[in-house]
Design an enzyme around this catalytic site. Sequence first.
Site, PDB file in Angstrom:
ATOM      1  N   SER A  30       0.826  -1.211   0.000  1.00 22.36           N
ATOM      2  CA  SER A  30       0.000   0.000   0.000  1.00 22.36           C
ATOM      3  C   SER A  30       0.857   1.256   0.000  1.00 22.36           C
ATOM      4  O   SER A  30       0.345   2.367  -0.002  1.00 22.36           O
ATOM      5  CB  SER A  30      -0.923  -0.009   1.220  1.00 22.36           C
ATOM      6  OG  SER A  30      -0.175  -0.215   2.402  1.00 22.36           O
ATOM      7  N   ASN A 119      -1.937  -2.448  13.204  1.00 21.10           N
ATOM      8  CA  ASN A 119      -3.393  -2.274  13.253  1.00 21.10           C
ATOM      9  C   ASN A 119      -3.798  -0.999  13.989  1.00 21.10           C
ATOM     10  O   ASN A 119      -4.676  -0.263  13.533  1.00 21.10           O
ATOM     11  CB  ASN A 119      -4.049  -3.494  13.923  1.00 21.10           C
ATOM     12  CG  ASN A 119      -3.765  -4.779  13.171  1.00 21.10           C
ATOM     13  OD1 ASN A 119      -3.191  -4.745  12.085  1.00 21.10           O
ATOM     14  ND2 ASN A 119      -4.154  -5.908  13.745  1.00 21.10           N
ATOM     15  N   THR A 164     -41.161  24.693  -9.161  1.00 17.47           N
ATOM     16  CA  THR A 164     -41.387  23.331  -8.654  1.00 17.47           C
ATOM     17  C   THR A 164     -41.645  22.502  -9.903  1.00 17.47           C
ATOM     18  O   THR A 164     -42.221  23.022 -10.878  1.00 17.47           O
ATOM     19  CB  THR A 164     -42.606  23.238  -7.709  1.00 17.47           C
ATOM     20  OG1 THR A 164     -43.782  23.564  -8.437  1.00 17.47           O
ATOM     21  CG2 THR A 164     -42.470  24.160  -6.502  1.00 17.47           C
ATOM     22  N   HIS A 165     -41.219  21.257  -9.904  1.00 19.72           N
ATOM     23  CA  HIS A 165     -41.335  20.401 -11.100  1.00 19.72           C
ATOM     24  C   HIS A 165     -40.672  21.054 -12.315  1.00 19.72           C
ATOM     25  O   HIS A 165     -41.054  20.785 -13.450  1.00 19.72           O
ATOM     26  CB  HIS A 165     -42.802  20.084 -11.438  1.00 19.72           C
ATOM     27  CG  HIS A 165     -43.602  19.619 -10.261  1.00 19.72           C
ATOM     28  ND1 HIS A 165     -43.791  18.281  -9.960  1.00 19.72           N
ATOM     29  CD2 HIS A 165     -44.250  20.327  -9.302  1.00 19.72           C
ATOM     30  CE1 HIS A 165     -44.536  18.193  -8.867  1.00 19.72           C
ATOM     31  NE2 HIS A 165     -44.827  19.411  -8.441  1.00 19.72           N
ATOM     32  N   SER A 286     -16.095  24.732 -27.379  1.00 24.90           N
ATOM     33  CA  SER A 286     -16.252  23.465 -28.084  1.00 24.90           C
ATOM     34  C   SER A 286     -15.169  23.371 -29.144  1.00 24.90           C
ATOM     35  O   SER A 286     -14.774  24.377 -29.736  1.00 24.90           O
ATOM     36  CB  SER A 286     -17.637  23.418 -28.732  1.00 24.90           C
ATOM     37  OG  SER A 286     -17.630  22.530 -29.833  1.00 24.90           O
ATOM     38  N   LYS A 292     -19.860  28.024 -28.959  1.00 21.10           N
ATOM     39  CA  LYS A 292     -20.231  27.378 -27.685  1.00 21.10           C
ATOM     40  C   LYS A 292     -19.409  27.865 -26.502  1.00 21.10           C
ATOM     41  O   LYS A 292     -18.220  28.110 -26.607  1.00 21.10           O
ATOM     42  CB  LYS A 292     -20.039  25.850 -27.793  1.00 21.10           C
ATOM     43  CG  LYS A 292     -21.070  25.143 -28.631  1.00 21.10           C
ATOM     44  CD  LYS A 292     -22.466  25.117 -28.019  1.00 21.10           C
ATOM     45  CE  LYS A 292     -22.599  24.222 -26.808  1.00 21.10           C
ATOM     46  NZ  LYS A 292     -22.466  22.799 -27.127  1.00 21.10           N
ATOM     47  N   ASN A 294     -19.326  26.251 -22.748  1.00 21.63           N
ATOM     48  CA  ASN A 294     -19.923  25.147 -21.982  1.00 21.63           C
ATOM     49  C   ASN A 294     -19.629  25.269 -20.493  1.00 21.63           C
ATOM     50  O   ASN A 294     -18.530  25.644 -20.103  1.00 21.63           O
ATOM     51  CB  ASN A 294     -19.378  23.809 -22.495  1.00 21.63           C
ATOM     52  CG  ASN A 294     -19.743  23.581 -23.950  1.00 21.63           C
ATOM     53  OD1 ASN A 294     -20.832  23.947 -24.385  1.00 21.63           O
ATOM     54  ND2 ASN A 294     -18.821  23.003 -24.697  1.00 21.63           N
ATOM     55  N   GLU A 299     -20.728  20.883 -14.786  1.00 20.16           N
ATOM     56  CA  GLU A 299     -20.962  19.493 -15.184  1.00 20.16           C
ATOM     57  C   GLU A 299     -20.030  18.547 -14.419  1.00 20.16           C
ATOM     58  O   GLU A 299     -20.425  17.448 -14.020  1.00 20.16           O
ATOM     59  CB  GLU A 299     -20.776  19.339 -16.699  1.00 20.16           C
ATOM     60  CG  GLU A 299     -21.853  20.078 -17.487  1.00 20.16           C
ATOM     61  CD  GLU A 299     -21.498  20.276 -18.945  1.00 20.16           C
ATOM     62  OE1 GLU A 299     -20.755  19.455 -19.508  1.00 20.16           O
ATOM     63  OE2 GLU A 299     -21.958  21.280 -19.528  1.00 20.16           O
TER      64      GLU A 299
HETATM   65  N1  ARG Z   1      -1.266  -1.250   5.331  1.00 21.83           N
HETATM   66  C1  ARG Z   1      -2.151  -1.810   6.285  1.00 21.83           C
HETATM   67  C2  ARG Z   1      -3.539  -1.149   6.214  1.00 21.83           C
HETATM   68  O1  ARG Z   1      -3.674  -0.147   5.586  1.00 21.83           O
HETATM   69  C3  ARG Z   1      -1.577  -1.648   7.639  1.00 21.83           C
HETATM   70  C4  ARG Z   1      -2.068  -2.639   8.644  1.00 21.83           C
HETATM   71  C5  ARG Z   1      -1.460  -3.965   8.407  1.00 21.83           C
HETATM   72  N2  ARG Z   1      -1.796  -4.853   9.470  1.00 21.83           N
HETATM   73  C6  ARG Z   1      -1.714  -6.168   9.340  1.00 21.83           C
HETATM   74  N3  ARG Z   1      -2.080  -6.885  10.333  1.00 21.83           N
HETATM   75  N4  ARG Z   1      -1.354  -6.694   8.219  1.00 21.83           N
HETATM   76  O2  ARG Z   1      -4.497  -1.654   6.751  1.00 21.83           O
END
Ligand code: ARG
Length: 465
Positions: A30, A119, A164-165, A286, A292, A294, A299
């Site tokens: 990650s 964690n 409305t509508h 455009s 145009k 836009n 949007e």
């Molecule tokens: N990169 C992990 C996440 O975003 C970190 C936690 C990883 N924990 C583990 N027990 N593998 O959740």
Amino acid sequence: MSASKPNANMLWGGRFTGGLDPLMVSYNESIYFDRAIYAQDIRGSIAYARANSKIGILTADEFAAIEKGFAQVLSEWESGTFEIKPGVDEDIHTANERRLGEIIGTSIAGKLHTGRSRNDQVGTGMRLWLRDQLREIDQHLVGLLRVTTSRAKSEISALMPGYTHLQRAQPIRWSHWLLSYGSVFASDLERLREVIRRVNRSPLGSGALVGNPFGIDREAMASELGFEGIINNSMAAVADRDFVVETLQWAATLMQHVSRWAEDLIIYSTAEFGFVRLADAYSTGSSLMPQKKNPDSLELLRGKSGRVFGHMAGLMMTVKGLPSTYNKDLQESFEPMLDAVKTTADSIQIATGVLSTLSIFPDRMRAALTPDMLATDLADYLVRRGVPFRETHHISGRVVALAEKEAKPMDRLTLPQLQAVDPRFADDVMDAFDYEASVEKRTVLGGTSKKSVEEQISRIQKLLE
Ligand code: ARG
């Protein structure tokens, strides 16, 4: 890295001897997105190390070395010289700790993670990051509300049809339309401030799931990091991505409002309406049709609301069936969080830019008002003379029908014609056909009279103080 040779530098390299599928390495990592929280990860680690020095896990010198080492890691990130080790730096936590070890030696750096888990670490970093981002979004929203109220104040005399509508209904002040969204965005701001309070709670010290065994002071760490408190249960703390879910729900709601606001302005900017014109800074031409102009900004605001809603729905699906506490699925909360925060922050600023540079055409607005939009005022005229509304509604309807039959606007019917419909119409009935007077009768709180609009402005301004 070869698939058959596990890398000994990986945190859990000791146990896995078979090696990882190279695709699994990149599938799992990650770092390329969670490096967004490099600074928060470091701040969390310093707070954790300080708390560990207070309970004797680290000596004062070891803590000082860690703090100093992290200052260097931080400056490497900030100067763009931090080198991510592909295949080794699985995530930001791994990368920062690996680098710290290189700088201060692993004999000290290796003590940092005592009693901690990624964690509780990841939750801490994400919450710190998100809290600060949401505070910035709060200020962007305040900016949008400031432009809304200041336009509403200075353009209070412009009248236009209220719909409305999407059918012409009754005359309103343009400012009343502005504040109809001002009111909604003000609620979004209140909701955001509630969300921030729950984002801003600390999971640090929860360990992998059962809590820290060395007597660490969770509240001291929380207050060092500016959290408003802690998450009370360690299992709940590591399982939780509700702080992201709730942010995405908030963002999806806000973007839904931005989208409707944009849709109104797209309609008002068409040649058919011509009530507003977007500044060049927020429009494009455009490639084919030279004439145009836009409303791309509007949007995109409308379009991007779908993507934020998608992140919300996606994450809710991701978390809904998970067993207790941490599961790697939770890593999937990261990218939606990053994208929704950027999309929402950018969108509010674009909306603010559009609104502050928009031209309005009060003459076109007024020209869109038609006397039939005063049919309710005609009914109210008789109500003020004691006729029950159900009856006056019917009478006014007959006047509308007569005007249609005569192919004349209602205010061009003669008094005798009106009296033929109902003899209770007196010669002051023509006063009912006055747009300004119609608007000014709506003096109720929240109404479209000048006084009511000013009251709305001051209520929003109170929230912004
Ligand atoms: N990169 C992990 C996440 O975003 C970190 C936690 C990883 N924990 C583990 N027990 N593998 O959740």
